[in-house]
Motif scaffolding. Structure first.
Motif, mmCIF file in Angstrom:
data_model
loop_
_atom_site.group_PDB
_atom_site.id
_atom_site.type_symbol
_atom_site.label_atom_id
_atom_site.label_comp_id
_atom_site.label_asym_id
_atom_site.label_seq_id
_atom_site.Cartn_x
_atom_site.Cartn_y
_atom_site.Cartn_z
ATOM 1 N N ALA A 203 0.852 -1.183 0.000
ATOM 2 C CA ALA A 203 0.000 0.000 0.000
ATOM 3 C C ALA A 203 0.887 1.231 0.000
ATOM 4 C CB ALA A 203 -0.895 -0.016 1.229
ATOM 5 N N THR A 204 0.864 1.964 -1.066
ATOM 6 C CA THR A 204 1.663 3.183 -1.103
ATOM 7 C C THR A 204 0.729 4.367 -0.960
ATOM 8 O OG1 THR A 204 1.502 3.157 -3.483
ATOM 9 C CG2 THR A 204 3.491 2.236 -2.527
ATOM 10 N N SER A 205 1.089 5.259 -0.092
ATOM 11 C CA SER A 205 0.214 6.393 0.171
ATOM 12 C C SER A 205 1.038 7.666 0.155
ATOM 13 C CB SER A 205 -0.448 6.214 1.530
ATOM 14 O OG SER A 205 0.570 5.998 2.499
ATOM 15 N N SER A 206 1.816 7.844 -0.934
ATOM 16 C CA SER A 206 2.664 9.030 -1.004
ATOM 17 C C SER A 206 1.804 10.276 -1.204
ATOM 18 C CB SER A 206 3.643 8.911 -2.172
ATOM 19 O OG SER A 206 4.365 7.726 -2.063
ATOM 20 N N GLN A 207 2.203 11.305 -0.542
ATOM 21 C CA GLN A 207 1.581 12.605 -0.802
ATOM 22 C C GLN A 207 2.677 13.659 -0.911
ATOM 23 O OE1 GLN A 207 0.388 14.941 2.899
ATOM 24 N NE2 GLN A 207 -0.638 12.991 3.292
ATOM 25 N N MET A 208 2.339 14.753 -1.561
ATOM 26 C CA MET A 208 3.287 15.853 -1.687
ATOM 27 C C MET A 208 2.649 17.099 -1.107
ATOM 28 S SD MET A 208 4.596 15.500 -5.547
ATOM 29 C CE MET A 208 3.293 16.555 -6.127
ATOM 30 N N ARG A 209 3.445 17.792 -0.334
ATOM 31 C CA ARG A 209 2.977 19.069 0.207
ATOM 32 C C ARG A 209 3.855 20.180 -0.348
ATOM 33 N NH1 ARG A 209 1.587 17.917 6.573
ATOM 34 N NH2 ARG A 209 0.245 16.111 6.208
ATOM 35 N N LEU A 210 3.246 21.295 -0.682
ATOM 36 C CA LEU A 210 4.013 22.423 -1.183
ATOM 37 C C LEU A 210 4.465 23.282 -0.016
ATOM 38 C CD1 LEU A 210 4.924 23.728 -3.906
ATOM 39 C CD2 LEU A 210 3.026 25.311 -3.589
ATOM 40 N N ASP A 211 5.775 23.508 0.062
ATOM 41 C CA ASP A 211 6.321 24.411 1.084
ATOM 42 C C ASP A 211 6.073 25.848 0.626
ATOM 43 O OD1 ASP A 211 7.791 26.023 2.742
ATOM 44 O OD2 ASP A 211 9.639 24.839 2.622
ATOM 45 N N PRO A 212 5.193 26.566 1.328
ATOM 46 C CA PRO A 212 4.873 27.923 0.855
ATOM 47 C C PRO A 212 6.052 28.892 0.991
ATOM 48 C CG PRO A 212 3.836 27.507 2.982
ATOM 49 C CD PRO A 212 4.478 26.213 2.562
ATOM 50 N N LEU A 213 7.057 28.522 1.787
ATOM 51 C CA LEU A 213 8.224 29.403 1.968
ATOM 52 C C LEU A 213 9.171 29.326 0.782
ATOM 53 C CD1 LEU A 213 9.129 28.759 5.720
ATOM 54 C CD2 LEU A 213 7.841 30.660 4.748
ATOM 55 N N THR A 214 9.279 28.166 0.149
ATOM 56 C CA THR A 214 10.257 27.989 -0.926
ATOM 57 C C THR A 214 9.637 27.654 -2.273
ATOM 58 O OG1 THR A 214 10.445 25.628 -0.459
ATOM 59 C CG2 THR A 214 11.967 27.092 0.711
ATOM 60 N N GLY A 215 8.376 27.288 -2.273
ATOM 61 C CA GLY A 215 7.746 26.854 -3.520
ATOM 62 C C GLY A 215 8.184 25.466 -3.940
ATOM 63 N N GLU A 216 8.755 24.705 -3.005
ATOM 64 C CA GLU A 216 9.235 23.359 -3.347
ATOM 65 C C GLU A 216 8.263 22.300 -2.824
ATOM 66 O OE1 GLU A 216 13.209 23.055 -1.782
ATOM 67 O OE2 GLU A 216 13.955 24.632 -3.109
ATOM 68 N N TRP A 217 8.113 21.242 -3.622
ATOM 69 C CA TRP A 217 7.281 20.122 -3.202
ATOM 70 C C TRP A 217 8.074 19.206 -2.274
ATOM 71 C CZ3 TRP A 217 2.226 20.000 -3.799
ATOM 72 C CH2 TRP A 217 1.644 20.729 -4.844
ATOM 73 N N ILE A 218 7.470 18.806 -1.189
ATOM 74 C CA ILE A 218 8.068 17.855 -0.253
ATOM 75 C C ILE A 218 7.240 16.575 -0.308
ATOM 76 C CG2 ILE A 218 8.767 17.462 2.147
ATOM 77 C CD1 ILE A 218 10.089 19.955 0.872
ATOM 78 N N ALA A 219 7.883 15.459 -0.676
ATOM 79 C CA ALA A 219 7.171 14.183 -0.777
ATOM 80 C C ALA A 219 7.181 13.489 0.577
ATOM 81 C CB ALA A 219 7.833 13.305 -1.824
ATOM 82 N N LEU A 220 6.041 12.976 0.973
ATOM 83 C CA LEU A 220 5.937 12.234 2.231
ATOM 84 C C LEU A 220 5.573 10.796 1.895
ATOM 85 C CD1 LEU A 220 3.844 14.821 4.260
ATOM 86 C CD2 LEU A 220 6.295 14.390 4.433
ATOM 87 N N ALA A 221 6.443 9.890 2.266
ATOM 88 C CA ALA A 221 6.217 8.478 1.948
ATOM 89 C C ALA A 221 6.497 7.670 3.208
ATOM 90 C CB ALA A 221 7.115 8.047 0.801
ATOM 91 N N SER A 222 5.558 7.669 4.127
ATOM 92 C CA SER A 222 5.817 7.083 5.445
ATOM 93 C C SER A 222 5.985 5.571 5.380
ATOM 94 C CB SER A 222 4.692 7.442 6.414
ATOM 95 O OG SER A 222 3.451 7.187 5.792
ATOM 96 N N HIS A 223 5.405 4.920 4.319
ATOM 97 C CA HIS A 223 5.568 3.463 4.213
ATOM 98 C C HIS A 223 7.028 3.067 4.000
ATOM 99 C CE1 HIS A 223 4.954 5.067 0.133
ATOM 100 N NE2 HIS A 223 5.881 4.209 -0.190
ATOM 101 N N ARG A 224 7.892 4.028 3.623
ATOM 102 C CA ARG A 224 9.294 3.700 3.375
ATOM 103 C C ARG A 224 10.061 3.388 4.657
ATOM 104 N NH1 ARG A 224 12.207 4.943 -0.998
ATOM 105 N NH2 ARG A 224 13.806 6.023 0.165
ATOM 106 N N GLN A 225 9.496 3.740 5.811
ATOM 107 C CA GLN A 225 10.193 3.488 7.068
ATOM 108 C C GLN A 225 10.484 2.011 7.288
ATOM 109 O OE1 GLN A 225 11.681 5.487 8.764
ATOM 110 N NE2 GLN A 225 10.755 7.500 8.575
ATOM 111 N N SER A 226 9.669 1.135 6.666
ATOM 112 C CA SER A 226 9.832 -0.299 6.926
ATOM 113 C C SER A 226 10.766 -0.961 5.918
ATOM 114 C CB SER A 226 8.464 -0.977 6.885
ATOM 115 O OG SER A 226 7.851 -0.726 5.631
ATOM 116 N N ARG A 227 11.450 -0.168 5.073
ATOM 117 C CA ARG A 227 12.237 -0.803 4.027
ATOM 118 C C ARG A 227 13.509 -1.464 4.572
ATOM 119 N NH1 ARG A 227 13.404 4.644 3.762
ATOM 120 N NH2 ARG A 227 15.514 5.242 3.157
#
Ligand SMILES: [Zn+2]
Length: 361
Positions: free
Chosen positions: A39-63
């Motif tokens: 189950a992959t549940s990646s999301q991206m949030r836009l950092d309003p300070l830099t205009g950069e996308w930050i990817a969050l992929a919490s399922h990767r912790q178990s790799r």
């Protein structure tokens, strides 16, 4: 030039074998494992300070982290032990990452944009590319023919990922060495298909655009010409490629490899340019490994044109760099670099080039 065989892993992920022409026909092996669909549940949030996308992929912790050699998931499947590659041997193989940072397989999330908070599904694709079936090998230890096969695989994956819905930028790269944070020792790289043009590529293209508007010329082409004319930072040059330490290198060891002619991406390289790249890159990696008593940790980062924009502006190149600044010294990204993004150089670019020129075989 290269034979391609496509299959599916037990959890439906795609796997592709690359074999040099003339290799025996490969039948598509079956992956006998009982693997749950990840189950992959990646999301991206836009950092309003830099205009950069930050990817969050919490399922990767178990790799998987640094398994013993006899549990390596990238080795061929042999002697009843089943790995990610369900064949007894392979030359080069690519497959979808089981723990992807970006994926089209997730359930997705509803995009939100309320001004300050923007979130989107982390669509895209992440692949693993094994350079060799030899667990103890390295890219630097490949033959020119094997390295050429990797170039063909990069080209094929770039073309394939460009067709993947949502993918805007394709980034083949290699992290090498524990010091870089490599979690698997087996010689391999990765390919990210990002759903956006990442910051470094965006910055380089913006510089090239401004330069073209000002001068009517290619920034990348002029840099290559300038380095060749000056010569003090050139490490290796060949018929089709130039490898040099950039004028304002940010890493204690940094080499950029450019084709002499503008190419937007790896698929657009000619046969001769691919063969020549394999030779030049192996030469440079050999020099890296001869600098110190142990092999060099490095990151090799391909800069390609984005999938849908700036195809004429971009100029394919490979940015190769190391955090190692001495026999026992590593550069850490501390206050100035991490806090401000302002790099402080440790080794003069001209000195880096001199060291690498002297480290010839
Ligand atoms: Zn292995």
């Amino acid at each position: 030039m290269t034979r391609r065989t496509t299959g599916r892993l037990a959890d439906d992920r795609e796997i592709i074998w690359y074999d040099v022409d003339g290799s025996p026909e490969r039948s598509v092996p079956v992956d006998p494992r009982d693997l749950p669909h990840t189950a992959t549940s990646s999301q991206m949030r836009l950092d309003p300070l830099t205009g950069e996308w930050i990817a969050l992929a919490s399922h990767r912790q178990s790799r998987t982290f640094m398994p013993p050699a006899d549990e390596c998931p990238l080795c061929p499947s042999r002697d009843g032990r089943h790995t990610e590659v369900p064949s007894e041997d392979y030359q080069v193989v690519a497959f979808e990452n089981r723990f992807p940072s970006f994926s089209n397989r997730g359930e997705g999330i509803d995009p939100v944009d309320d001004g300050l908070e923007q979130v989107r599904a982390g669509v895209g694709r992440c692949e693993v590319l094994c350079f060799s079936s030899d667990h103890d090998g390295s890219f630097a230890a490949l033959t020119p023919q094997q390295a050429r096969l990797v170039v063909d695989a990069w080209a094929d994956r770039t073309s394939a990922l460009a067709q993947t819905p949502g993918v805007e930028h394709i980034f083949p790269f290699e992290n090498r060495g524990r010091e870089i944070g490599v979690t698997l020792q087996h010689p391999h790289g990765q390919i990210y298909g990002y759903p956006f043009v990442p910051p470094r590529a965006r910055t380089e293209l913006a510089s090239a655009r401004a330069y073209a508007e000002r001068t009517g010329r290619s920034l990348f082409g002029d840099i290559v010409a300038q380095e060749l004319a000056d010569g003090t930072r050139v490490v290796v040059e060949s018929e089709h490629w130039v490898a040099f330490v950039p004028y304002a290198a940010r890493w204690p060891m940094e080499v950029h490899l450019y084709p002499r002619v503008q190419r937007p991406d790896i698929p657009s390289l000619t046969d001769a340019e691919r063969d020549d790249f394999a030779r030049v890159y192996l030469d440079v990696l050999g020099r890296f490994d001869r600098l110190y008593s142990t092999s060099m940790p490095y990151i090799a980062a391909w800069q390609q044109a984005p999938v849908h924009q700036d195809r004429d502006l971009a100029w394919l190149h490979l940015e190769l760099f190391s955090i190692r600044r001495g026999e026992d010294k590593l550069k850490y990204l501390a206050g100035s670099e991490s806090g401000m993004g302002a790099f402080i150089g440790d080794v003069a670019p001209e000195q880096q080039a001199q060291m690498l020129r002297e480290a010839k075989a």
